[in-house]
Design a protein around this motif. Structure first.
Motif, PDB file in Angstrom:
ATOM      1  N   GLY A   9       0.788  -0.871   0.072  1.00 33.13           N
ATOM      2  CA  GLY A   9      -0.294  -0.283  -0.164  1.00 33.13           C
ATOM      3  C   GLY A   9       0.507   1.211  -0.165  1.00 33.13           C
ATOM      4  O   GLY A   9       2.166   1.416   0.361  1.00 33.13           O
ATOM      5  N   LEU A  18       0.016   0.745  -8.012  1.00 34.48           N
ATOM      6  CA  LEU A  18      -0.135   0.210  -6.957  1.00 34.48           C
ATOM      7  C   LEU A  18      -0.370  -1.919  -7.080  1.00 34.48           C
ATOM      8  O   LEU A  18      -1.001  -1.669  -7.677  1.00 34.48           O
ATOM      9  N   LEU A  20      -0.509  -4.652  -4.267  1.00 32.66           N
ATOM     10  CA  LEU A  20      -1.135  -5.432  -2.823  1.00 32.66           C
ATOM     11  C   LEU A  20      -0.294  -6.818  -3.181  1.00 32.66           C
ATOM     12  O   LEU A  20      -0.988  -7.345  -4.347  1.00 32.66           O
ATOM     13  N   THR A  88      -9.754   4.697  -2.909  1.00 34.74           N
ATOM     14  CA  THR A  88      -9.010   5.293  -1.696  1.00 34.74           C
ATOM     15  C   THR A  88      -9.392   4.839  -0.385  1.00 34.74           C
ATOM     16  O   THR A  88     -10.943   4.757  -0.888  1.00 34.74           O
ATOM     17  N   TYR A  91      -6.884  -1.987   2.040  1.00 35.46           N
ATOM     18  CA  TYR A  91      -7.666  -2.901   1.587  1.00 35.46           C
ATOM     19  C   TYR A  91      -7.238  -4.191   2.579  1.00 35.46           C
ATOM     20  O   TYR A  91      -6.313  -4.094   2.495  1.00 35.46           O
ATOM     21  N   VAL A 111      -4.670   2.377   1.413  1.00 31.09           N
ATOM     22  CA  VAL A 111      -3.858   3.055  -0.297  1.00 31.09           C
ATOM     23  C   VAL A 111      -4.599   4.399  -0.559  1.00 31.09           C
ATOM     24  O   VAL A 111      -5.771   4.330  -0.062  1.00 31.09           O
TER      25      VAL A 111
END
Length: 115
Positions: A9, A18, A20, A88, A91, A111
């Motif tokens: 993140g 990004l 994860l 946003t 997660y 995030v």
């Protein structure tokens, strides 16, 4: 008991990417990702079948997010592209074991997407 640890993140600008990662301490069957934005309920993001042959996504992330898994390493990844401020959230990775009937959750990774 399976422990899940998320990583990857961070903060990015809109349009950024990004990835994860979720590392499990043991084997699991089903797996996926949920997210929870401030003031909102936790929502489904993506899931993947045991052999990786089937994947399902929340409509708003289709075409931008890709879920994958490596059963040899007991990991599940979520590649996120073209990120939007609406992505946003914290997660969470989850994993399920059909042989025990148990579900497991990670601690979550933040995030943040700025416009």
């Amino acid at each position: 008991q399976v422990q899940l640890v998320e990583s990857g993140g961070g903060s990015v600008q809109a349009g950024g990417s990004l990835t994860l990662s979720c590392a499990a301490s043991g084997r699991f069957y089903g797996a996926g990702w949920f997210r929870q934005a401030p003031g909102k309920e936790r929502e489904f993001v993506a899931t993947i079948s045991f052999n990786g042959g089937s994947t399902y996504y929340k409509d708003s992330v289709k075409g931008r997010f890709t879920i994958s898994r490596d059963n040899a390493k007991n990991t599940v990844n979520l590649q996120m592209r073209s990120l939007e401020p609406e992505d946003t959230a914290v997660y969470y990775c989850y994993a399920s074991q059909i042989w025990t009937g148990k579900n497991y959750w990670g601690q979550g990774t933040q995030v943040t997407v700025s416009s």
